[in-house]
Design an enzyme around this catalytic site. Sequence first.
Site, PDB file in Angstrom:
ATOM      1  N   SER A  86       0.839  -1.191   0.000  1.00  0.00           N
ATOM      2  CA  SER A  86       0.000   0.000   0.000  1.00  0.00           C
ATOM      3  C   SER A  86       0.884   1.254   0.000  1.00  0.00           C
ATOM      4  O   SER A  86       1.613   1.461  -0.966  1.00  0.00           O
ATOM      5  CB  SER A  86      -0.967  -0.038   1.184  1.00  0.00           C
ATOM      6  N   ASP A 173      -8.371  -4.762  -6.138  1.00  0.00           N
ATOM      7  CA  ASP A 173      -8.060  -3.712  -5.171  1.00  0.00           C
ATOM      8  C   ASP A 173      -8.833  -2.441  -5.536  1.00  0.00           C
ATOM      9  O   ASP A 173      -8.692  -1.924  -6.641  1.00  0.00           O
ATOM     10  CB  ASP A 173      -6.549  -3.441  -5.188  1.00  0.00           C
ATOM     11  N   HIS A 205      -6.816  -5.665  -1.792  1.00  0.00           N
ATOM     12  CA  HIS A 205      -5.750  -4.866  -1.184  1.00  0.00           C
ATOM     13  C   HIS A 205      -4.982  -5.735  -0.181  1.00  0.00           C
ATOM     14  O   HIS A 205      -5.145  -5.625   1.028  1.00  0.00           O
ATOM     15  CB  HIS A 205      -6.356  -3.643  -0.502  1.00  0.00           C
TER      16      HIS A 205
END
Length: 259
Positions: A86, A173, A205
């Site tokens: 991320s 995601d 994600h």
Amino acid sequence: MVLVVHGGPWARDIFGYRGDHQWLADRGYAVLSVNYRGSTGFGKAFVAASEKEHARKMHNDLIDMVEWAVDEGIAQNDKIAIFGLSYGGLASFVGATFTPDVFCCSVPVVGISNLQTMLESMPPYWAGFAEYMYRSYGDPRTEEGRKLLAERSPINKVENIKKPMLIFHGANDVRCKVAESDTIVAAMQAKNIPVTYVVYPDEGHGFQKPPNRLSFIAIAEAFFARHLGGAFEPVGRDLEDSSHEIRAGEDILRDLGMT
């Protein structure tokens, strides 16, 4: 040494058991995680110090600690990888493009390559969060903001990449869309820069399904072993039942006996 950058960026690393730290330490690496500016738990001023400092002071905090580790004899300056998920994926892209001589390889996971497209495609459940994101990164609704976002986005510095990169992404995601990785992979290929790209079509994600997590770890540790010299377990059946798709750089994995 592997620099593992936490996500968020509004999160923090704490003392305690961490599976990713333990895994990498077991393979023979020093592992460094840094609570760079913007990390939570150190007061509002520390969070505010990160505003519009992406690919600048936030990244400098990471580099400062890498230099500390080298000075302390913990790390070799030519054997340091950057790895994260991320925001950590963004930091890994930044490491490869803004400070290409610091890291011998990078492994961005569900990362961001273009800050403007990230802000323009935020999921609906982030609607109440948008103004804070604009203040933190730059406002894509203004010319000044767009200029800042372009200046700090790895996608606009692809030509600086000179070290091996392994990219992972989940196709579903909604926070850091797979287009963020698709785009930088295409830009690297257009410039004949080698890249290995692995996508999980049934993940979002992060990777939750055990067979996918196992293949992710197996591929990543083989990549680290090639470029850092640590240990890795024979692949065996680690890729079985995994949904992973190798969308670029299959020859590198084939050389490792993984395809």
